[in-house]
Write an enzyme that holds these catalytic residues in place. Structure first.
Site, PDB file in Angstrom:
ATOM      1  N   ASP A   1       0.829  -1.213   0.000  1.00 47.14           N
ATOM      2  CA  ASP A   1       0.000   0.000   0.000  1.00 47.14           C
ATOM      3  C   ASP A   1       0.863   1.262   0.000  1.00 47.14           C
ATOM      4  O   ASP A   1       1.990   1.253   0.510  1.00 47.14           O
ATOM      5  CB  ASP A   1      -0.928  -0.030   1.232  1.00 47.14           C
ATOM      6  CG  ASP A   1      -2.111   0.916   1.080  1.00 47.14           C
ATOM      7  OD1 ASP A   1      -2.364   1.404  -0.038  1.00 47.14           O
ATOM      8  OD2 ASP A   1      -2.779   1.166   2.102  1.00 47.14           O
TER       9      ASP A   1
ATOM     10  N   HIS B   1       2.612   3.275  -8.937  1.00 49.81           N
ATOM     11  CA  HIS B   1       2.361   1.854  -9.252  1.00 49.81           C
ATOM     12  C   HIS B   1       3.514   1.256 -10.051  1.00 49.81           C
ATOM     13  O   HIS B   1       3.897   0.106  -9.851  1.00 49.81           O
ATOM     14  CB  HIS B   1       1.055   1.709 -10.040  1.00 49.81           C
ATOM     15  CG  HIS B   1      -0.162   2.138  -9.275  1.00 49.81           C
ATOM     16  ND1 HIS B   1      -0.389   1.758  -7.965  1.00 49.81           N
ATOM     17  CD2 HIS B   1      -1.217   2.929  -9.619  1.00 49.81           C
ATOM     18  CE1 HIS B   1      -1.526   2.287  -7.549  1.00 49.81           C
ATOM     19  NE2 HIS B   1      -2.051   3.010  -8.526  1.00 49.81           N
TER      20      HIS B   1
ATOM     21  N   LEU C   1       9.857 -20.856  -4.980  1.00 50.21           N
ATOM     22  CA  LEU C   1       8.884 -19.934  -4.385  1.00 50.21           C
ATOM     23  C   LEU C   1       7.554 -19.937  -5.150  1.00 50.21           C
ATOM     24  O   LEU C   1       7.539 -19.838  -6.373  1.00 50.21           O
ATOM     25  CB  LEU C   1       9.456 -18.504  -4.403  1.00 50.21           C
ATOM     26  CG  LEU C   1       8.499 -17.406  -3.921  1.00 50.21           C
ATOM     27  CD1 LEU C   1       8.358 -17.419  -2.404  1.00 50.21           C
ATOM     28  CD2 LEU C   1       8.952 -16.022  -4.398  1.00 50.21           C
TER      29      LEU C   1
HETATM   30  C1  IPE Z   1      -5.558  -2.571  -0.317  1.00 50.84           C
HETATM   31  O1  IPE Z   1      -5.183  -1.258  -0.448  1.00 50.84           O
HETATM   32  C2  IPE Z   1      -5.535  -3.248  -1.659  1.00 50.84           C
HETATM   33  C3  IPE Z   1      -4.222  -3.427  -2.249  1.00 50.84           C
HETATM   34  C4  IPE Z   1      -3.076  -3.141  -1.703  1.00 50.84           C
HETATM   35  C5  IPE Z   1      -4.227  -4.000  -3.553  1.00 50.84           C
HETATM   36  P1  IPE Z   1      -6.259  -0.084  -0.611  1.00 50.84           P
HETATM   37  O2  IPE Z   1      -5.476   1.161  -0.759  1.00 50.84           O
HETATM   38  O3  IPE Z   1      -7.219  -0.423  -1.678  1.00 50.84           O
HETATM   39  O4  IPE Z   1      -7.012  -0.142   0.790  1.00 50.84           O
HETATM   40  P2  IPE Z   1      -7.888   0.964   1.529  1.00 50.84           P
HETATM   41  O5  IPE Z   1      -8.902   1.455   0.551  1.00 50.84           O
HETATM   42  O6  IPE Z   1      -6.962   2.053   1.957  1.00 50.84           O
HETATM   43  O7  IPE Z   1      -8.476   0.243   2.699  1.00 50.84           O
HETATM   44  C1  IPE Z   2      -1.511   0.237  -3.346  1.00 52.24           C
HETATM   45  O1  IPE Z   2      -1.285   1.600  -3.398  1.00 52.24           O
HETATM   46  C2  IPE Z   2      -1.731  -0.359  -4.703  1.00 52.24           C
HETATM   47  C3  IPE Z   2      -3.134  -0.673  -5.002  1.00 52.24           C
HETATM   48  C4  IPE Z   2      -4.127  -0.614  -4.174  1.00 52.24           C
HETATM   49  C5  IPE Z   2      -3.413  -1.103  -6.353  1.00 52.24           C
HETATM   50  P1  IPE Z   2      -2.477   2.637  -3.455  1.00 52.24           P
HETATM   51  O2  IPE Z   2      -2.817   2.869  -4.873  1.00 52.24           O
HETATM   52  O3  IPE Z   2      -3.604   2.203  -2.590  1.00 52.24           O
HETATM   53  O4  IPE Z   2      -1.793   3.932  -2.857  1.00 52.24           O
HETATM   54  P2  IPE Z   2      -2.404   4.913  -1.786  1.00 52.24           P
HETATM   55  O5  IPE Z   2      -2.837   4.066  -0.621  1.00 52.24           O
HETATM   56  O6  IPE Z   2      -3.565   5.589  -2.450  1.00 52.24           O
HETATM   57  O7  IPE Z   2      -1.299   5.823  -1.441  1.00 52.24           O
HETATM   58 MG    MG Z   3      -4.026   2.446  -0.634  1.00 53.37          MG
END
Ligand code: IPE
Ligand code: IPE
Ligand code: MG
Length: 252
Positions: A32, A49, A143
């Site tokens: 995240d 990303h 893995l």
């Molecule tokens: C969780 O992250 C999903 C992934 C890392 C793919 P999100 O960014 O979607 O989660 P919330 O919305 O902050 O809970």
């Molecule tokens: C995690 O990073 C990746 C996915 C959920 C696909 P985010 O895209 O949620 O990044 P933040 O949390 O908005 O910073």
């Molecule tokens: Mg996020």
């Protein structure tokens, strides 16, 4: 010399780590913070990303080095469809880019690629590249790299429940046979052992619909670091912290 050396890119900030003992068999990561990492730098979210994908490659490599058996990475949740189309389109192209760039070294390193989540409704080009990666790595027994893609734990449990009911109706299983092991077989994770360690980056302390059943007795480890800044050393910090945990499973 590491068997990963032929792929070593001088421009990468790779960190040499020591080999540690008693690593968890299965590590699950909620990757995240990509969007915030990018925003903090005045970049579009998709730049986060893209950088995050490079971190995936490095952490997979480290997991191989540390003899971890299963690495499950939360890449796209069933709730992530709420995001802008542009961002979703970019995320759905990342498996293709990952495969184009890194499938050869995944094969070289005996990594087997699988996914969990609802596969059918992914875009055709995404499915094609993932199916190709699965096919090319299916004989590997190193893995297990498990991408959670269009994955939601509640959705998984609903699907499993419907399938169990169907199989009871069809007489494939008897209601009296249903126990925890049977339910586990109906989940996407099937015969993959439950995660021992869950890592979440970016300072959020929640599960966001990830592996609700499977994480029942996992150890949790959080860091404020955004996923694009995560690295081998921080991964090792988590593994070392895991070694100190006393897992009691309700016992004493
Ligand atoms: C969780 O992250 C999903 C992934 C890392 C793919 P999100 O960014 O979607 O989660 P919330 O919305 O902050 O809970
Ligand atoms: C995690 O990073 C990746 C996915 C959920 C696909 P985010 O895209 O949620 O990044 P933040 O949390 O908005 O910073
Ligand atoms: Mg996020």
């Amino acid at each position: 010399m590491s068997k990963w050396m032929p792929f070593f890119n001088k421009n990468e900030k790779e960190i040499q780590t020591e080999k540690i003992d008693n690593v968890p068999n299965h590590v699950a990561i909620i990757m995240d913070g990509n969007g915030r990492w990018a925003s903090e730098r005045g970049l579009p979210r998709i730049a986060g990303h893209k950088e995050g994908m490079e971190v995936v490659r490095r952490i997979v490599k480290e997991a191989v080095e540390q003899n971890i058996k299963v690495l499950t990475l939360y890449a796209f949740s069933t709730e992530n469809w709420k995001r802008p189309k542009r961002e979703i389109d970019f995320l759905m192209r990342l498996p293709i880019e990952f495969s184009n760039k890194y499938l050869p070294e995944m094969i070289e390193n005996n990594v087997r690629i699988k996914t969990i989540g609802e596969f059918d409704s992914l875009p055709a080009h995404t499915k094609r590249s993932i199916s190709h990666a699965k096919e090319k790595t299916k004989q590997n027994d190193g893995l297990l790299l498990n991408f959670a893609l269009n994955y939601g734990s509640r959705d998984e449990i609903v699907r499993a429940t419907k399938q169990v009911i169907q199989d009871v109706h069809d007489g494939t299983i008897a209601e009296t046979d249903i126990d925890e092991a049977v339910i586990a077989k109906y989940l996407y994770t099937e015969d993959v052992p439950d995660p021992d360690l869950l890592i979440r980056t970016s300072g959020e302390h929640r599960l966001s619909n990830f592996l609700l059943w499977q994480l029942a007795y996992a150890e949790f480890w959080f860091t404020d670091v955004m996923w694009p800044d995560f690295n081998e050393q921080i991964f090792l910090d988590a593994l070392k912290d895991y070694q100190k945990r006393k897992r009691r499973y309700g016992g004493i």
